[in-house]
Enzyme design. Sequence first.
Site, short mmCIF file in Angstrom:
data_model
loop_
_atom_site.label_atom_id
_atom_site.label_comp_id
_atom_site.label_asym_id
_atom_site.label_seq_id
_atom_site.Cartn_x
_atom_site.Cartn_y
_atom_site.Cartn_z
N CYS A 176 32.89 -2.39 14.90
CA CYS A 176 31.77 -3.09 15.56
C CYS A 176 32.11 -3.29 17.03
CB CYS A 176 31.49 -4.41 14.87
SG CYS A 176 32.91 -5.50 14.79
N ASN A 197 34.34 -0.77 7.00
CA ASN A 197 35.17 -0.27 8.11
C ASN A 197 36.50 -0.99 8.25
OD1 ASN A 197 33.64 -2.47 8.98
ND2 ASN A 197 33.61 -1.78 11.10
N GLU A 232 32.87 -16.61 14.16
CA GLU A 232 34.07 -16.54 13.33
C GLU A 232 35.26 -16.74 14.28
OE1 GLU A 232 33.93 -12.85 11.07
OE2 GLU A 232 32.79 -13.91 9.52
N GLU A 253 27.57 -11.40 11.38
CA GLU A 253 28.32 -10.60 12.37
C GLU A 253 27.80 -9.18 12.24
OE1 GLU A 253 30.19 -11.87 14.54
OE2 GLU A 253 30.59 -13.84 13.72
P1 NAD Z 1 25.66 -2.52 5.82
O1 NAD Z 1 24.88 -3.60 6.46
O2 NAD Z 1 24.97 -1.36 5.26
O3 NAD Z 1 26.52 -3.13 4.60
C1 NAD Z 1 27.39 -4.23 4.75
C2 NAD Z 1 27.55 -4.94 3.42
O4 NAD Z 1 26.29 -5.49 3.03
C3 NAD Z 1 27.98 -4.03 2.28
O5 NAD Z 1 28.85 -4.75 1.43
C4 NAD Z 1 26.66 -3.73 1.58
O6 NAD Z 1 26.83 -3.38 0.22
C5 NAD Z 1 25.95 -5.07 1.72
N1 NAD Z 1 24.49 -5.01 1.62
C6 NAD Z 1 23.66 -3.98 1.95
N2 NAD Z 1 22.38 -4.33 1.72
C7 NAD Z 1 22.38 -5.61 1.24
C8 NAD Z 1 21.38 -6.53 0.85
N3 NAD Z 1 20.09 -6.22 0.88
N4 NAD Z 1 21.76 -7.76 0.43
C9 NAD Z 1 23.06 -8.11 0.42
N5 NAD Z 1 24.07 -7.28 0.78
C10 NAD Z 1 23.73 -6.04 1.20
O7 NAD Z 1 26.75 -2.12 6.91
P2 NAD Z 1 27.77 -0.92 6.89
O8 NAD Z 1 27.06 0.32 7.24
O9 NAD Z 1 28.53 -0.95 5.60
O10 NAD Z 1 28.77 -1.36 8.06
C11 NAD Z 1 28.63 -0.96 9.37
C12 NAD Z 1 27.91 -2.01 10.20
O11 NAD Z 1 28.64 -3.23 10.21
C13 NAD Z 1 27.80 -1.61 11.66
O12 NAD Z 1 26.52 -1.92 12.13
C14 NAD Z 1 28.85 -2.47 12.34
O13 NAD Z 1 28.63 -2.69 13.72
C15 NAD Z 1 28.76 -3.71 11.55
N6 NAD Z 1 29.96 -4.52 11.73
C16 NAD Z 1 29.89 -5.68 12.45
C17 NAD Z 1 31.04 -6.44 12.68
C18 NAD Z 1 31.00 -7.73 13.46
O14 NAD Z 1 31.93 -8.51 13.34
N7 NAD Z 1 29.97 -8.00 14.23
C19 NAD Z 1 32.26 -5.99 12.18
C20 NAD Z 1 32.30 -4.79 11.47
C21 NAD Z 1 31.14 -4.06 11.23
#
Ligand code: NAD
Length: 486
Positions: free
Chosen positions: A287, A155, A465, A253
Amino acid sequence: MSTGTIAAVAGAFIDGREHANGGDPLPVTNPGTGEVFAEVPGATARDVDTAVDAAARAGAEWSALAVSKRGEILGAAAHHVEAHLDELVPLLTREQGKTLRDSRIELTKAVDTLMHYVGLAKTLRGAHTPGLDPGVDGIVLRRPLGVVGAIVPWNFPTTLLCNKLAPALVAGNTVVAKPAGTTPLTTLRFCELLAEGGLPAGVFNVVTGSGSVTGTALVRHPRVRKIAFTGSTPVGEQIMALAAPGMKRVTLELGGSDPMIICDDADLDAAASAASMGRFYNCGQACLAIKRVYVFESVADQVIEAVAAKAKRLKVGRGDVKGSQMGPLHTAAQREEVAGQVARTLEHGGTLLAGGGPPEDPELEAGFFYAPTVVADPPHDVPMATEEVFGPALPIWRVADLDEAIARANASPFGLGSSVWTRDLARARQAAERIEAGYTWINSRTKVYDELPFGGWKSSGYGKEHGSEAFDYYTETKSVVFGSQS
Ligand code: NAD
């Protein structure tokens, strides 16, 4: 769908140069058109090992530099990235889908974060405690952790990366980053530009690929000392478990479902604008976004009407088309997910006031668009209330008073951000104290400052962070006692 030329990309940047990954190719799709325009081979466990090896070797020299020197080098490299924003902005829009304006805002912020920690480099210090016993002094040393694995979602690929990269590098660590499989290109070019700008080989490496193969290999790697992760809560939980052997450090996060409370004494126009901007920015894929609104009954009609009118007026369009205010969702699957949450909510009640499906414009049919959606007063146990909605759909509920609003706000597994709209200082203070979240904005929304620590409560994460606090998560401290006996 694919039209035109599909670019082939090596897939990794390791030890100061491109590296051809050995895994299966992953398509990169333009979310505005549905067109596949690049294929990027994923990094295998062996590719990840090569990257970690390079980072570990580079760490010996990088960690030995004076902290101010590390800051100086990172600052020069960040300026080089800044000089190439015009090239990065359309690339980010093409692979992520966001508007060109939002891509520029994101990339500018990413460089700002690097520069913020360059500025903090000279403040990174330990402590000295004289007179612990007669003639005995103590000092606290800080040492980098070693190789840090940074895993980020699609995102905000570059800001979320720099939130980790900047404090990690300034503190003397080296980094192997893994962007989302669907947004590899901007991160690869960003890394290359930092290298061209003088960041030494191996200090920052990028491996692209899926979470299940590349991400898991990075988390499991025995020489990675810390995983800095941003993403969904379920994956965050998996990473915490995978990182347990060897006590790998983690910061997580994760997801959020930020409540907004609008009191009867608020500036209602400002609050309605904030609700719209805070929900529909980045097509709702943030997020920190306003994901639930609780408005006092006596002013609810006015606010709900204003928010719905703003949603209907938003110009939805491709990110690269001038005048678009909101782009598409990032993937077809993401659109299905949001559409499903809205549909399952409306099955149980609530009034649909705007959107509720893809926009009618035939020019947008091929992309992953979904119209800005507003639902008033659904029950409190539906998906739009209990789950994170990662897209442009906003539920609004009427509440009797501040106590009910806070109780509803806290009735969520998440605790990332929150906001309160009131002119009454006592109310604002009470809400800020009682809402369970890492951030509370008063008469303001969703902007994260590099100066303030940021991190979720409850299922929204672990660790901080931003702020000088971030250094605590990229260093180990050691207490050293100077005794008086010879
Ligand atoms: P996701 O958890 O599916 O993926 C995030 C990253 O993790 C990607 O690079 C993905 O390839 C990797 N990943 C997935 N499975 C993994 C595993 N088993 N081991 C290691 N890496 C793995 O998230 P998404 O759908 O891409 O992003 C959206 C989510 O991120 C939402 O829930 C959003 O709220 C959250 N988010 C949080 C923040 C924050 O700062 N708190 C900021 C932005 C987005």
